[in-house]
Enzyme design. Structure first.
Site, PDB file in Angstrom:
ATOM      1  N   LYS A 128       0.852  -1.197   0.000  1.00 33.28           N
ATOM      2  CA  LYS A 128       0.000   0.000   0.000  1.00 33.28           C
ATOM      3  C   LYS A 128       0.886   1.245   0.000  1.00 33.28           C
ATOM      4  CE  LYS A 128      -1.834   2.505   3.069  1.00 33.28           C
ATOM      5  NZ  LYS A 128      -1.739   3.831   2.333  1.00 33.28           N
ATOM      6  N   GLU A 172      10.809   1.734   9.517  1.00 35.24           N
ATOM      7  CA  GLU A 172      11.700   2.850   9.182  1.00 35.24           C
ATOM      8  C   GLU A 172      10.918   4.118   9.480  1.00 35.24           C
ATOM      9  OE1 GLU A 172      14.772   0.533   8.278  1.00 35.24           O
ATOM     10  OE2 GLU A 172      14.715   2.707   8.394  1.00 35.24           O
ATOM     11  N   CYS A 200      13.502  11.936   5.370  1.00 37.10           N
ATOM     12  CA  CYS A 200      13.704  11.635   6.793  1.00 37.10           C
ATOM     13  C   CYS A 200      15.181  11.731   7.165  1.00 37.10           C
ATOM     14  CB  CYS A 200      13.195  10.252   7.102  1.00 37.10           C
ATOM     15  SG  CYS A 200      14.023   9.081   6.089  1.00 37.10           S
ATOM     16  N   GLU A 215      10.142  16.334  14.922  1.00 42.88           N
ATOM     17  CA  GLU A 215      10.356  16.286  13.480  1.00 42.88           C
ATOM     18  C   GLU A 215       9.402  17.249  12.775  1.00 42.88           C
ATOM     19  OE1 GLU A 215       8.995  12.822  11.240  1.00 42.88           O
ATOM     20  OE2 GLU A 215      11.002  12.762  10.395  1.00 42.88           O
TER      21      GLU A 215
HETATM   22  O1  TXE Z   1       3.846   8.893   7.309  1.00 42.74           O
HETATM   23  P1  TXE Z   1       2.553   8.123   7.802  1.00 42.74           P
HETATM   24  P2  TXE Z   1       3.889   9.951   6.151  1.00 42.74           P
HETATM   25  C1  TXE Z   1       8.835   9.383   7.918  1.00 42.74           C
HETATM   26  C2  TXE Z   1       9.099  10.863   7.960  1.00 42.74           C
HETATM   27  C3  TXE Z   1       7.733  11.407   8.354  1.00 42.74           C
HETATM   28  C4  TXE Z   1       6.775  10.464   7.719  1.00 42.74           C
HETATM   29  C5  TXE Z   1       6.205  11.052   6.497  1.00 42.74           C
HETATM   30  O2  TXE Z   1      10.107  11.130   8.866  1.00 42.74           O
HETATM   31  O3  TXE Z   1       7.610  11.374   9.741  1.00 42.74           O
HETATM   32  O4  TXE Z   1       7.494   9.262   7.393  1.00 42.74           O
HETATM   33  O5  TXE Z   1       5.461  10.097   5.837  1.00 42.74           O
HETATM   34  C6  TXE Z   1       0.169   4.410   6.134  1.00 42.74           C
HETATM   35  N1  TXE Z   1      -1.871   1.245   9.639  1.00 42.74           N
HETATM   36  N2  TXE Z   1       9.758   8.746   7.005  1.00 42.74           N
HETATM   37  O6  TXE Z   1       3.318  11.218   6.679  1.00 42.74           O
HETATM   38  O7  TXE Z   1       1.368   8.945   8.050  1.00 42.74           O
HETATM   39  C7  TXE Z   1      -0.085   5.621   5.276  1.00 42.74           C
HETATM   40  O8  TXE Z   1      -1.263   5.457   4.509  1.00 42.74           O
HETATM   41  C8  TXE Z   1      -1.206   0.985   8.499  1.00 42.74           C
HETATM   42  C9  TXE Z   1      10.834   7.933   7.562  1.00 42.74           C
HETATM   43  O9  TXE Z   1       3.253   9.344   4.947  1.00 42.74           O
HETATM   44  O10 TXE Z   1       3.063   7.328   8.885  1.00 42.74           O
HETATM   45  C10 TXE Z   1       1.164   5.649   4.413  1.00 42.74           C
HETATM   46  O11 TXE Z   1       1.053   4.752   3.332  1.00 42.74           O
HETATM   47  N3  TXE Z   1      -0.727   1.925   7.661  1.00 42.74           N
HETATM   48  C11 TXE Z   1      11.494   7.049   6.556  1.00 42.74           C
HETATM   49  C12 TXE Z   1       2.244   5.167   5.377  1.00 42.74           C
HETATM   50  O12 TXE Z   1       1.559   4.490   6.423  1.00 42.74           O
HETATM   51  C13 TXE Z   1      -0.905   3.212   8.015  1.00 42.74           C
HETATM   52  C14 TXE Z   1      11.671   7.657   5.210  1.00 42.74           C
HETATM   53  C15 TXE Z   1       3.054   6.279   6.006  1.00 42.74           C
HETATM   54  O13 TXE Z   1       2.131   7.190   6.541  1.00 42.74           O
HETATM   55  C16 TXE Z   1      -1.579   3.594   9.194  1.00 42.74           C
HETATM   56  C17 TXE Z   1      10.515   8.434   4.784  1.00 42.74           C
HETATM   57  C18 TXE Z   1      -2.070   2.538  10.014  1.00 42.74           C
HETATM   58  N4  TXE Z   1      -2.722   2.793  11.144  1.00 42.74           N
HETATM   59  C19 TXE Z   1       9.602   8.973   5.664  1.00 42.74           C
HETATM   60  N5  TXE Z   1      -1.605   4.969   9.244  1.00 42.74           N
HETATM   61  C20 TXE Z   1      12.801   6.412   7.002  1.00 42.74           C
HETATM   62  N6  TXE Z   1      13.120   6.337   8.275  1.00 42.74           N
HETATM   63  O14 TXE Z   1      13.507   5.953   6.122  1.00 42.74           O
HETATM   64  C21 TXE Z   1      -0.960   5.417   8.145  1.00 42.74           C
HETATM   65  N7  TXE Z   1      -0.556   4.375   7.393  1.00 42.74           N
END
Ligand code: TXE
Length: 480
Positions: free
Chosen positions: A173, A248, A282, A384
């Site tokens: 997804k 991650e 990130c 962050e």
């Molecule tokens: O994250 P979200 P975002 C981190 C970056 C920032 C964030 C940004 O630091 O904090 O990611 O990405 C799905 N059950 N990194 O805002 O909201 C959601 O639909 C299952 C770190 O998108 O967490 C999306 O597909 N899935 C990284 C995905 O999770 C769920 C590198 C991420 O969404 C869910 C890049 C749930 N309950 C960004 N809720 C690294 N460390 O390498 C949301 N999603």
């Protein structure tokens, strides 16, 4: 209005509910396509397809599996411009960046793991003259892969490539904010002849479609990239089900500049590590610490170079700062700039929303922003922000700056600028970060373990770690 479709059992299909969500072009601030609002019914269909495809895919000779994955990489290379434009429209990043980084890296991810799987070996131990122990690694089953919006196809492939190469089938997804390149990628998989059900892409909301993947009893391994808050929720669901979990998560990465650094290189690369992809990586260095004797000179030069960054239409060649991914994210970043000023910070440049002319008049643009005058423990330096906002602080001693660097709940990456070899190794050894760059940033060797410490993640991706993650290992002891 283009409708994105799920990719289930080798076909492009709409959501079972028939419901779609608006998908925005953040540079224009308007809806440009629709994405399935999938739910558990769609995830169940995807898991069924993945289970049916698993046995044949796992049993396929690895060279054949590898060739199919490399064919997909060839098609990604062929469609570079189309995929880069789609990535830019969906996420807001300059198309120049998508062409130079995101899409080429998506292709490299596919190739790296497709070839790595061919050379993947497991261990054996000869126990004296009495026995031979060997570790038998087999694909774990249906893998759940969930990816974020900041580097859409780059991180989507970073997850599915090792899973597929290891012989797993996948239910994936992508983020509902940036679904387009995963949709285009599914069409390339069909063109490449990927057998039906091997990869299934279910689009939709995290708490609905994403949660259904996490809690599905027939998905034994979850690989997630996203925010720390979401990572915590996923772990709470997956842990009691004894699922393998790779998380991650977020970061608040220190960028430490010693007075003996290569000044020109340190400043130029620090501007890049602060504002690349609008600071929505990130691994960006959002907290810069400069040795006091160099502080004024560094701040002056850094601010001058920041002022030269063009905030503009992501499709224009000169643009370096594109749109933030959504109105909500833009407002979150602007709220942090306001908080920084409330905490006593001084905005040396930037700090405001940018209203462009023409096509992008309603886009979500924020100036690259440099803030000084804060202490290390304020919220601005602890939380962050994930936008084009950096703070700069002076330091006097190694111990002081190591304390600052390690003094947040995160531990993803760190950057270090010094020409003193002993200092580099000594400080790197004390930093609580999963990735540390010395005199460079974002220089990647895909064989290296990748991941964070503390609240930046659990597990490691990259190299053999990623292939091992998607296998189940058993030890077989044979008495001689
Ligand atoms: O994250 P979200 P975002 C981190 C970056 C920032 C964030 C940004 O630091 O904090 O990611 O990405 C799905 N059950 N990194 O805002 O909201 C959601 O639909 C299952 C770190 O998108 O967490 C999306 O597909 N899935 C990284 C995905 O999770 C769920 C590198 C991420 O969404 C869910 C890049 C749930 N309950 C960004 N809720 C690294 N460390 O390498 C949301 N999603």
């Amino acid at each position: 209005m283009q409708k994105i479709l799920n990719y289930i059992n080798g076909e492009l299909v709409g959501p079972a509910s028939g419901k779609f969500l608006d998908n925005y072009n953040p540079a224009e601030g308007k809806v440009y396509s629709q994405v399935p609002d999938s739910d558990a019914a769609d995830v169940n269909s995807a898991v069924d397809a993945a289970q049916q495809a698993f046995e044949a895919w796992a049993a396929m000779p690895v060279e054949k599996r590898s060739a199919i994955l490399q064919k997909i990489a060839d098609l990604v290379d062929r469609d570079l411009d189309k995929l880069a434009l789609a990535e830019s429209v969906d996420q807001g990043k300059p198309v120049k960046l998508a062409k130079a980084v995101d899409i080429p890296r998506a292709s490299s991810n596919m190739r790296f793991f497709a070839t790595g799987a061919i050379h993947f070996a497991s261990e054996a131990h000869v126990t004296g003259t009495e026995a031979v122990n060997y570790t038998l690694r087999t694909p774990i089953g249906v893998a759940g892969c969930i990816s974020p919006w900041n580097l859409p196809l780059y991180l989507f492939t970073w997850k599915i490539a090792p899973a597929l190469a290891a012989g797993c089938t996948v239910v994936a997804k992508p983020s509902e904010l940036t679904p387009m390149t995963a949709f285009l990628f599914s069409q390339l998989c069909m063109e490449a002849g990927l057998p039906k059900g091997v990869l299934n892409i279910v689009h939709g909301l995290g708490p609905r479609a994403g949660q259904a993947i996490i809690e599905h009893p027939e998905i034994p391994a979850i690989s997630f990239t996203g925010g720390t808050v979401t990572g915590r929720k996923i772990a709470a669901t997956a842990a009691p089900m004894f699922k393998k979990l790779s998380l991650e998560l977020g970061g608040k990465n220190p960028n430490i500049v010693f007075a003996d650094c290569d000044f020109e290189q340190a400043v130029r690369t620090s501007v890049q590590s602060s504002f690349s992809n609008q600071g929505e990586i990130c691994l960006c260095g959002s907290r810069i610490f400069v040795e006091r004797s160099l502080y004024e000179r560094f701040v002056h030069e850094f601010v001058n170079m920041t002022k030269q960054l063009v905030v503009g239409d992501p499709q224009e060649e000169k643009t370096r700062i594109g749109a933030l991914v959504s109105e909500a994210h833009m407002n979150k970043v602007l709220s942090y700039i306001a908080l920084a000023q409330q905490e006593g910070g001084k905005v040396l440049t930037g700090g405001k929303r940018v209203i462009l002319q023409g096509r992008c008049a309603n886009g979500y643009f924020v100036e690259p922003t440099v803030i000084t005058g804060l202490n290390a423990t304020c919220s601005t330096n602890q939380e962050e922000i994930f936008g084009p906002v950096v703070t700069i602080m002076p330091f006097d001693t190694e111990d002081e700056v190591i304390g600052y660097a390690n003094g947040t709940p995160y531990g993803l990456s760190a950057t270090l600028w010094t020409e003193n070899l002993k200092c580099a190794h000594r400080v790197a050894a004390q930093l609580k970060s999963g990735i540390i760059w010395v005199n460079c940033w974002l220089f990647r060797d895909l064989r290296t373990p990748f991941g964070g410490m503390k609240q930046s993640g659990v597990g490691r991706e990259g190299g053999w770690e990623a292939l091992r993650f998607f296998t189940e290992a058993k030890n077989v002891c044979v008495k001689l």
